[in-house]
Design an enzyme around this catalytic site. Sequence first.
Site, PDB file in Angstrom:
ATOM      1  N   SER A  67       0.827  -1.205   0.000  1.00 18.13           N
ATOM      2  CA  SER A  67       0.000   0.000   0.000  1.00 18.13           C
ATOM      3  C   SER A  67       0.870   1.268   0.000  1.00 18.13           C
ATOM      4  CB  SER A  67      -0.958  -0.045   1.197  1.00 18.13           C
ATOM      5  OG  SER A  67      -2.000   0.882   1.069  1.00 18.13           O
ATOM      6  N   ASP A 116      -9.334  -5.992  -4.805  1.00 23.82           N
ATOM      7  CA  ASP A 116      -8.969  -4.835  -3.986  1.00 23.82           C
ATOM      8  C   ASP A 116     -10.039  -3.748  -4.072  1.00 23.82           C
ATOM      9  OD1 ASP A 116      -7.632  -2.636  -2.770  1.00 23.82           O
ATOM     10  OD2 ASP A 116      -5.698  -3.490  -3.341  1.00 23.82           O
ATOM     11  N   HIS A 149      -7.193  -6.088  -0.526  1.00 22.11           N
ATOM     12  CA  HIS A 149      -6.063  -5.161  -0.423  1.00 22.11           C
ATOM     13  C   HIS A 149      -4.963  -5.687   0.493  1.00 22.11           C
ATOM     14  CE1 HIS A 149      -4.052  -1.352  -0.818  1.00 22.11           C
ATOM     15  NE2 HIS A 149      -4.059  -1.126   0.479  1.00 22.11           N
TER      16      HIS A 149
END
Length: 275
Positions: free
Chosen positions: A104, A231, A258
């Site tokens: 991320s 995601d 995610h």
Amino acid sequence: MEQLRPLYLCLLVPMLALVVEGKAASFRHYVLVHGAGHGAWSWYKVHNLLQRAGQNVTSFDLTSAGIDPTDANTVLTIEYYNKPLIEFLSALPDNEKVVLVGHSAGGLCLTHAIHAFGTKKISSAVFVAAIMLRSGFMTADDVKIGFPDLSKAVRPVYGKGPNNTMILTSFSFLPEIIQQILYNRSPEEDVILASKLLKPVPAQPILSARFNSTSTSVDTVARVYVKTRMDRTLKQEMQEAMIKKWPPRKVVAINSDHSPFFSAPRRLVNILLNV
């Protein structure tokens, strides 16, 4: 022969653990960099599986994350936020290189480190559902393709910035939303764990992350991008746009939310061992 069986098993099991997808995994040092709001704790499954495969693994908290006591609202630059990773890489022996793995917003930390060290310290970098922008958020297009819309998923905190101006200093994921946007395919126990351990995210290191280096050495570090098909945070079109803008050497897609370190840890480790 029966007396030798325990010794045989002791030797065989580690050897089998190193065979992944038909290949023998070579020994590497993996450095796991967590995403926004998370900490070293988020990698516990991946860390364990890599160690069981005979690999050297390091995971730590970035400034204000995990057990680091720093107030997120005081962390205003990517240099301060990413200080633990930069110091770690700086202290490596001259002959040692690592595989960086970032999730991320941790992708910005990887890019920061690539600009700082290039191939001197980094053998490859794996971006897992991560922000992968060569120059960070340098342009409006970078923000469009790399910064997800979290307006309905977070609680913002504003504080004083330079010249006493009010700026967004941190944000926290809303507990009632995290399963929906971050962990929609993750085990329930991991969602509960995360709900207890997620911390406020220092906003400015992400929003102001810009890397000005014009050196072509930045592009010599081998990069792999791990796309997450389910995601709901970093959408498919955003991942594709970043891949197109700064093409990595390899792209791998997995059926994950995610947070594949929770929802698909074995598949993720297979990818890492075959980098």
